[in-house]
Design a protein around this motif. Structure first.
Motif, PDB file in Angstrom:
ATOM      1  N   SER A  16       0.811  -1.219   0.000  1.00 31.14           N
ATOM      2  CA  SER A  16       0.000   0.000   0.000  1.00 31.14           C
ATOM      3  C   SER A  16       0.846   1.271   0.000  1.00 31.14           C
ATOM      4  N   GLY A  17       2.090   1.177   0.446  1.00 29.05           N
ATOM      5  CA  GLY A  17       2.935   2.351   0.524  1.00 29.05           C
ATOM      6  C   GLY A  17       2.681   3.198   1.767  1.00 29.05           C
ATOM      7  N   LEU A  18       1.776   2.774   2.649  1.00 28.95           N
ATOM      8  CA  LEU A  18       1.474   3.553   3.848  1.00 28.95           C
ATOM      9  C   LEU A  18       2.682   3.598   4.778  1.00 28.95           C
ATOM     10  N   ILE A  19       3.000   4.792   5.224  1.00 28.45           N
ATOM     11  CA  ILE A  19       4.121   4.986   6.153  1.00 28.45           C
ATOM     12  C   ILE A  19       3.660   4.577   7.548  1.00 28.45           C
ATOM     13  N   THR A  20       4.398   3.670   8.152  1.00 24.44           N
ATOM     14  CA  THR A  20       4.027   3.158   9.475  1.00 24.44           C
ATOM     15  C   THR A  20       4.868   3.757  10.600  1.00 24.44           C
ATOM     16  N   GLY A  21       6.074   4.185  10.317  1.00 26.97           N
ATOM     17  CA  GLY A  21       6.917   4.721  11.378  1.00 26.97           C
ATOM     18  C   GLY A  21       8.013   5.613  10.839  1.00 26.97           C
ATOM     19  N   LEU A  22       8.467   6.537  11.709  1.00 35.60           N
ATOM     20  CA  LEU A  22       9.575   7.439  11.388  1.00 35.60           C
ATOM     21  C   LEU A  22      10.759   7.089  12.273  1.00 35.60           C
ATOM     22  N   ILE A  23      11.931   7.018  11.687  1.00 29.07           N
ATOM     23  CA  ILE A  23      13.161   6.755  12.434  1.00 29.07           C
ATOM     24  C   ILE A  23      13.883   8.078  12.613  1.00 29.07           C
ATOM     25  N   LEU A  24      14.072   8.449  13.877  1.00 35.65           N
ATOM     26  CA  LEU A  24      14.628   9.760  14.211  1.00 35.65           C
ATOM     27  C   LEU A  24      16.038   9.640  14.765  1.00 35.65           C
ATOM     28  N   SER A  25      16.804  10.675  14.537  1.00 32.91           N
ATOM     29  CA  SER A  25      18.098  10.857  15.198  1.00 32.91           C
ATOM     30  C   SER A  25      18.253  12.339  15.497  1.00 32.91           C
ATOM     31  N   ASN A  26      19.255  12.667  16.257  1.00 32.96           N
ATOM     32  CA  ASN A  26      19.417  14.065  16.661  1.00 32.96           C
ATOM     33  C   ASN A  26      19.705  14.966  15.464  1.00 32.96           C
ATOM     34  N   LEU A  27      20.489  14.484  14.498  1.00 34.90           N
ATOM     35  CA  LEU A  27      20.876  15.302  13.351  1.00 34.90           C
ATOM     36  C   LEU A  27      20.142  14.915  12.079  1.00 34.90           C
ATOM     37  N   GLY A  28      19.633  13.686  12.003  1.00 32.63           N
ATOM     38  CA  GLY A  28      18.924  13.248  10.813  1.00 32.63           C
ATOM     39  C   GLY A  28      19.818  12.974   9.622  1.00 32.63           C
ATOM     40  N   LEU A  29      21.122  12.786   9.850  1.00 29.34           N
ATOM     41  CA  LEU A  29      22.058  12.522   8.755  1.00 29.34           C
ATOM     42  C   LEU A  29      22.009  11.040   8.400  1.00 29.34           C
ATOM     43  N   THR A  30      21.728  10.760   7.133  1.00 29.63           N
ATOM     44  CA  THR A  30      21.552   9.366   6.712  1.00 29.63           C
ATOM     45  C   THR A  30      22.859   8.586   6.673  1.00 29.63           C
ATOM     46  N   PHE A  31      23.999   9.276   6.523  1.00 28.95           N
ATOM     47  CA  PHE A  31      25.266   8.563   6.388  1.00 28.95           C
ATOM     48  C   PHE A  31      25.888   8.199   7.735  1.00 28.95           C
ATOM     49  N   LEU A  32      25.315   8.695   8.833  1.00 27.79           N
ATOM     50  CA  LEU A  32      25.828   8.329  10.153  1.00 27.79           C
ATOM     51  C   LEU A  32      25.143   7.055  10.622  1.00 27.79           C
ATOM     52  N   PRO A  33      25.890   5.980  10.832  1.00 35.25           N
ATOM     53  CA  PRO A  33      25.269   4.729  11.277  1.00 35.25           C
ATOM     54  C   PRO A  33      24.736   4.818  12.696  1.00 35.25           C
ATOM     55  N   GLY A  34      23.878   3.867  13.025  1.00 35.77           N
ATOM     56  CA  GLY A  34      23.227   3.880  14.321  1.00 35.77           C
ATOM     57  C   GLY A  34      24.164   3.656  15.491  1.00 35.77           C
ATOM     58  N   PHE A  35      25.309   2.996  15.262  1.00 38.57           N
ATOM     59  CA  PHE A  35      26.216   2.772  16.384  1.00 38.57           C
ATOM     60  C   PHE A  35      26.997   4.026  16.757  1.00 38.57           C
ATOM     61  N   ILE A  36      26.888   5.085  15.951  1.00 39.79           N
ATOM     62  CA  ILE A  36      27.523   6.371  16.284  1.00 39.79           C
ATOM     63  C   ILE A  36      26.510   7.316  16.925  1.00 39.79           C
ATOM     64  N   LEU A  37      25.342   7.444  16.310  1.00 41.96           N
ATOM     65  CA  LEU A  37      24.303   8.336  16.810  1.00 41.96           C
ATOM     66  C   LEU A  37      23.037   7.529  17.037  1.00 41.96           C
ATOM     67  N   SER A  38      22.470   7.631  18.222  1.00 39.82           N
ATOM     68  CA  SER A  38      21.300   6.839  18.600  1.00 39.82           C
ATOM     69  C   SER A  38      20.111   7.133  17.693  1.00 39.82           C
ATOM     70  N   THR A  39      19.284   6.108  17.471  1.00 43.88           N
ATOM     71  CA  THR A  39      18.091   6.237  16.639  1.00 43.88           C
ATOM     72  C   THR A  39      16.871   5.777  17.432  1.00 43.88           C
ATOM     73  N   TYR A  40      15.716   6.363  17.083  1.00 41.64           N
ATOM     74  CA  TYR A  40      14.460   6.070  17.769  1.00 41.64           C
ATOM     75  C   TYR A  40      13.351   5.910  16.733  1.00 41.64           C
ATOM     76  N   LEU A  41      12.378   5.058  17.058  1.00 39.68           N
ATOM     77  CA  LEU A  41      11.248   4.808  16.173  1.00 39.68           C
ATOM     78  C   LEU A  41      10.009   5.497  16.726  1.00 39.68           C
ATOM     79  N   LEU A  42       9.365   6.302  15.877  1.00 41.03           N
ATOM     80  CA  LEU A  42       8.148   7.019  16.239  1.00 41.03           C
ATOM     81  C   LEU A  42       7.029   6.569  15.313  1.00 41.03           C
ATOM     82  N   SER A  43       5.898   6.199  15.893  1.00 42.00           N
ATOM     83  CA  SER A  43       4.764   5.764  15.091  1.00 42.00           C
ATOM     84  C   SER A  43       4.229   6.923  14.256  1.00 42.00           C
TER      85      SER A  43
END
Length: 297
Positions: A124-151
């Motif tokens: 369906s393409g429906l967005i189910t969740g947003l993955i957030l980080s403090n800076l939102g930089l896609t090239f920074l992996p999760g083991f460097i900057l923490s990530t969180y899931l928001l419905s």
């Protein structure tokens, strides 16, 4: 934006992430030709739905062609299958967003970070969740900057590159990764930086009932003691002595050398006048014994 072509049902439905779709090759089922790789994912945030995939014939080269998600027959981990190369159309992207990089703020004004990635349903393409980080930089992996899931159900309104989510959404976040920076105390979540964990300052008790209760207990406890020990009469105070007049300071003794100097400088004293001649003595004043001294008798 529709092409008039019938949509093709996917083999199975599953939740995929934008980061998993990027770089995936697109293959035609008609002749097994490789049509390119996915370079971007476009979504309608008002509808919270992924609609379009951007495809480059060669990675990092040329202009992308646009493919509607509903034309995809299989969205796998290693390849995306489409019926033929005729699925590409010139589509208007007005009103669509990349979603990534959007700032997320609660209705109370608490910043939760920026969108680094998002999850959507492959059918369906429906967005189910947003993955957030403090800076939102896609090239920074999760083991460097923490990530969180928001419905995605927390989204209240959308404006430009900013998402407003419901109050208290920060308490309903699910932490996906804990970065090294957070472990070292440098990448603390933005919504915890403002509140912090500082100790509460002491404050006065505002409840008057507590003070009244304390006074009652004090009165009952010390009432008997106050009766046993009558108040002592104040002792008479002695009259203050009249102020004493200051005594003059004794004259300073003159040094010996100054005394000698004064004597030396003093003018010589005038001689005393000669005494008057003695008056002749009368016969009465004479001593008869003195007159007869040395004379024979």
């Amino acid at each position: 934006m529709t092409t008039g072509k019938e949509s093709v049902a996917l083999v199975r439905s599953e939740v995929r992430r934008r980061s998993q779709v990027l770089g995936t090759q697109v293959i035609s089922q008609a002749n097994a030709a490789r049509l390119g790789v996915v370079s971007e994912v476009w979504a309608d945030l008002e509808a919270r739905q992924v609609l379009v995939l951007g495809v480059l014939e060669k990675a990092f080269a040329g202009s992308p062609r646009f493919l509607e998600l509903r034309q995809v027959t299989a969205l796998g981990q290693d390849a995306i299958l489409v019926p033929s190369d005729e699925v590409f159309e010139d589509l208007e992207l007005e009103g669509l967003s990349r979603v990534v990089g959007s700032e997320v703020i609660t209705e109370e004004g608490i910043r939760l970070g920026k969108v680094k990635d998002f999850e959507f349903n492959s059918v369906s393409g429906l967005i189910t969740g947003l993955i957030l980080s403090n800076l939102g930089l896609t090239f920074l992996p999760g083991f460097i900057l923490s990530t969180y899931l928001l419905s995605a159900d927390e989204i209240v309104s959308i404006g430009g590159d900013r998402l407003i989510v419901a109050d208290g959404a920060e308490t309903r976040l699910a932490q996906l990764t804990k970065g090294i920076l957070e472990t070292l105390g440098l990448g603390k979540p933005s919504w915890l930086v403002d509140t912090g964990s500082a100790p509460a300052l002491p404050r006065a008790v505002d409840e008057p009932a507590v003070e009244e209760n304390y006074e009652e207990v004090y009165d009952e406890e010390y009432e008997g003691e106050e009766e046993e020990y009558p108040e002592a009469e104040p002792e008479p105070q002695a009259e203050a002595a009249p102020p004493r007049r200051p005594e003059p300071a004794p004259a300073a003794e003159q040094p010996e050398w100054e005394q000698e100097y004064v004597k030396a400088e003093a003018p010589p004293s005038e001689p005393a006048p000669d005494s008057a001649p003695a008056a002749p003595s009368s016969p009465l004043d004479r001593d008869p014994w003195e007159e007869n001294t040395g004379e024979p008798t």
